[in-house]
Design a protein around this motif. Sequence first.
Motif, mmCIF file in Angstrom:
data_model
loop_
_atom_site.group_PDB
_atom_site.id
_atom_site.type_symbol
_atom_site.label_atom_id
_atom_site.label_comp_id
_atom_site.label_asym_id
_atom_site.label_seq_id
_atom_site.Cartn_x
_atom_site.Cartn_y
_atom_site.Cartn_z
ATOM 1 N N GLU A 140 73.069 -27.958 -72.913
ATOM 2 C CA GLU A 140 74.157 -27.301 -73.644
ATOM 3 C C GLU A 140 74.372 -25.873 -73.174
ATOM 4 O O GLU A 140 75.457 -25.323 -73.306
ATOM 5 N N GLU A 141 73.289 -25.266 -72.668
ATOM 6 C CA GLU A 141 73.399 -23.868 -72.254
ATOM 7 C C GLU A 141 72.698 -23.683 -70.922
ATOM 8 O O GLU A 141 71.551 -24.115 -70.745
ATOM 9 N N VAL A 142 73.384 -23.045 -69.990
ATOM 10 C CA VAL A 142 72.762 -22.694 -68.712
ATOM 11 C C VAL A 142 72.533 -21.190 -68.711
ATOM 12 O O VAL A 142 73.470 -20.407 -68.882
ATOM 13 N N ILE A 143 71.263 -20.791 -68.561
ATOM 14 C CA ILE A 143 70.926 -19.369 -68.542
ATOM 15 C C ILE A 143 70.758 -18.941 -67.087
ATOM 16 O O ILE A 143 69.857 -19.431 -66.395
ATOM 17 N N HIS A 157 77.604 -15.187 -60.453
ATOM 18 C CA HIS A 157 79.045 -15.233 -60.663
ATOM 19 C C HIS A 157 79.625 -16.573 -60.199
ATOM 20 O O HIS A 157 80.360 -17.240 -60.932
ATOM 21 N N VAL A 158 79.248 -16.974 -58.978
ATOM 22 C CA VAL A 158 79.775 -18.224 -58.421
ATOM 23 C C VAL A 158 79.347 -19.415 -59.269
ATOM 24 O O VAL A 158 80.155 -20.298 -59.579
ATOM 25 N N LEU A 159 78.081 -19.432 -59.668
ATOM 26 C CA LEU A 159 77.585 -20.542 -60.485
ATOM 27 C C LEU A 159 78.289 -20.566 -61.832
ATOM 28 O O LEU A 159 78.673 -21.625 -62.340
ATOM 29 N N ALA A 160 78.475 -19.383 -62.424
ATOM 30 C CA ALA A 160 79.122 -19.305 -63.734
ATOM 31 C C ALA A 160 80.537 -19.866 -63.674
ATOM 32 O O ALA A 160 80.961 -20.633 -64.548
ATOM 33 N N LYS A 164 81.508 -23.017 -65.973
ATOM 34 C CA LYS A 164 82.454 -22.827 -67.075
ATOM 35 C C LYS A 164 83.601 -23.823 -66.967
ATOM 36 O O LYS A 164 84.098 -24.339 -67.961
ATOM 37 N N ALA A 165 83.997 -24.101 -65.700
ATOM 38 C CA ALA A 165 85.068 -25.071 -65.470
ATOM 39 C C ALA A 165 84.683 -26.449 -66.019
ATOM 40 O O ALA A 165 85.527 -27.260 -66.353
ATOM 41 N N GLN A 166 83.380 -26.709 -66.119
ATOM 42 C CA GLN A 166 82.896 -27.997 -66.626
ATOM 43 C C GLN A 166 82.628 -27.953 -68.130
ATOM 44 O O GLN A 166 82.137 -28.935 -68.702
ATOM 45 N N GLY A 167 82.885 -26.797 -68.738
ATOM 46 C CA GLY A 167 82.751 -26.703 -70.191
ATOM 47 C C GLY A 167 81.327 -26.495 -70.687
ATOM 48 O O GLY A 167 81.031 -26.713 -71.855
ATOM 49 N N VAL A 168 80.424 -26.083 -69.803
ATOM 50 C CA VAL A 168 79.057 -25.799 -70.238
ATOM 51 C C VAL A 168 78.972 -24.324 -70.651
ATOM 52 O O VAL A 168 79.604 -23.473 -70.030
ATOM 53 N N ARG A 169 78.192 -24.036 -71.676
ATOM 54 C CA ARG A 169 78.004 -22.650 -72.087
ATOM 55 C C ARG A 169 77.101 -21.951 -71.078
ATOM 56 O O ARG A 169 76.032 -22.456 -70.736
ATOM 57 N N VAL A 170 77.542 -20.811 -70.573
ATOM 58 C CA VAL A 170 76.786 -20.097 -69.555
ATOM 59 C C VAL A 170 76.407 -18.719 -70.070
ATOM 60 O O VAL A 170 77.254 -17.979 -70.562
ATOM 61 N N THR A 171 75.113 -18.366 -70.004
ATOM 62 C CA THR A 171 74.681 -17.025 -70.398
ATOM 63 C C THR A 171 73.938 -16.383 -69.237
ATOM 64 O O THR A 171 73.584 -17.044 -68.265
ATOM 65 N N ARG A 172 73.713 -15.079 -69.361
ATOM 66 C CA ARG A 172 73.022 -14.328 -68.313
ATOM 67 C C ARG A 172 71.926 -13.538 -69.009
ATOM 68 O O ARG A 172 72.088 -13.102 -70.151
ATOM 69 N N LEU A 173 70.781 -13.343 -68.355
ATOM 70 C CA LEU A 173 69.727 -12.498 -68.936
ATOM 71 C C LEU A 173 70.317 -11.150 -69.294
ATOM 72 O O LEU A 173 71.192 -10.643 -68.595
ATOM 73 N N ALA A 174 69.825 -10.534 -70.372
ATOM 74 C CA ALA A 174 70.331 -9.232 -70.786
ATOM 75 C C ALA A 174 69.924 -8.170 -69.786
ATOM 76 O O ALA A 174 68.815 -8.189 -69.255
ATOM 77 N N ARG A 175 70.827 -7.241 -69.535
ATOM 78 C CA ARG A 175 70.532 -6.082 -68.721
ATOM 79 C C ARG A 175 70.237 -4.930 -69.651
ATOM 80 O O ARG A 175 70.892 -4.800 -70.686
ATOM 81 N N GLY A 176 69.281 -4.087 -69.316
ATOM 82 C CA GLY A 176 69.021 -2.949 -70.185
ATOM 83 C C GLY A 176 67.830 -2.164 -69.719
ATOM 84 O O GLY A 176 67.323 -2.375 -68.618
ATOM 85 N N VAL A 177 67.376 -1.277 -70.592
ATOM 86 C CA VAL A 177 66.265 -0.393 -70.240
ATOM 87 C C VAL A 177 64.966 -1.196 -70.294
ATOM 88 O O VAL A 177 64.704 -1.881 -71.274
ATOM 89 N N PRO A 178 64.143 -1.135 -69.252
ATOM 90 C CA PRO A 178 62.882 -1.894 -69.248
ATOM 91 C C PRO A 178 61.930 -1.384 -70.323
ATOM 92 O O PRO A 178 61.939 -0.192 -70.645
ATOM 93 N N ALA A 179 61.118 -2.287 -70.853
ATOM 94 C CA ALA A 179 60.130 -1.905 -71.862
ATOM 95 C C ALA A 179 59.190 -0.854 -71.291
ATOM 96 O O ALA A 179 58.761 -0.948 -70.147
ATOM 97 N N GLY A 180 58.869 0.160 -72.106
ATOM 98 C CA GLY A 180 57.904 1.166 -71.679
ATOM 99 C C GLY A 180 58.472 2.283 -70.840
ATOM 100 O O GLY A 180 57.731 3.144 -70.379
#
Lengths: 199, 199
Positions: A140-143, A157-160, A164-180
């Motif tokens: 159901e979800e491709v990460i 980007h290319v995979l997404a 998406k054209a096939q109707g699968v939910r696509v997510t990406r790992l969150a970008r942000g400040v690294p722990a510590g």
Amino acid sequence: MVTAVSQTRLDALIEALRRLPGVGVKSAQRMAFHLLQHDREGAEQLAEALGGALRAVHHCERCHTFTEAAICDICSDESRDARQLCVIESPADQAALERTGSYHGFYYVLMGRISPLDGIGISELGGLSMVQRALDGKVEEVILATSFTAEGEATAHVLAEGLKAQGVRVTRLARGVPAGSELEYVDLSTIAHAMVDRR
Amino acid sequence: MVTAVSQTRLDALIEALRRLPGVGVKSAQRMAFHLLQHDREGAEQLAEALGGALRAVHHCERCHTFTEAAICDICSDESRDARQLCVIESPADQAALERTGSYHGFYYVLMGRISPLDGIGISELGGLSMVQRALDGKVEEVILATSFTAEGEATAHVLAEGLKAQGVRVTRLARGVPAGSELEYVDLSTIAHAMVDRR
């Protein structure tokens, strides 16, 4: 001539070591001398390990990671969540994700990333079989967990687009400040992304 | 379990690659993935080259360098000057000296240098057989061409002590400013040596 042969065997070893990624002629020389002089046992071990891996290790039919079975350990684990599929670049990335204990779905290992300069496009990557894998009816979800580099982003980007054209939910790992990390030492692009994605 | 074996073959390869000098766990992983994914031919070549070198390459009886014959190319060359013996650390140093074309005597290759921290003393280096080699009755001058590092200097010092006691003339490569260098960028110790040894 006897010595010409001698040169050739040692040279052949140096030449073969140079094919390893990140090894130039000086390192290859140093490795060859080290093995022959100080670690003949290690050299034997390496020759055997290479032979063994070449004979036995191939790709998992489902997730494309390295395995000696038809289907790898993780793919044959029925306790995992078949609704999630995480796409990564390498078995090392998979190992890192597994160590976090934060993910219990299945994986697809691209074994690389899009790299136009090296002639690696989405089809060389097995991206099409990845999309097929994602369309097994259970996912159901491709990460997308490819690297946050230019090439990794392009791959995601290319995979997404394809998914998406096939109707699968696509997510990406969150970008942000690294722990510590202290904010003043974090690069500006990361801070900017963390600001946009704040929650 | 099938997958446990799979882990082991790949891990065995990574472990074997780690024995190469200068290769840590990350590089070893990268090398293993690269070989299995992109260069299986290179992996085969490396396994064969290792086997071939292990079977055939050993030390020259006279100069201790790597060879497949009993006596190496240079040691069997009767046109060379038997009155000079140049002591170096590795076959790579020998190759560099040969390329200069400035030396026509014989060599003795120590295959290392004195390194007390690694438990390598003069006897581990074959220094005693080196001294014997120098006392063949023909050698008039021993040129110590070990590195100009602390360990290379220590090696040269110990060998010089042993050889002088036997009445052989012992010299050392000249220390000084490298060709093509601007004085302001040369380290002070080199300049000081060049000043003392001025001619």
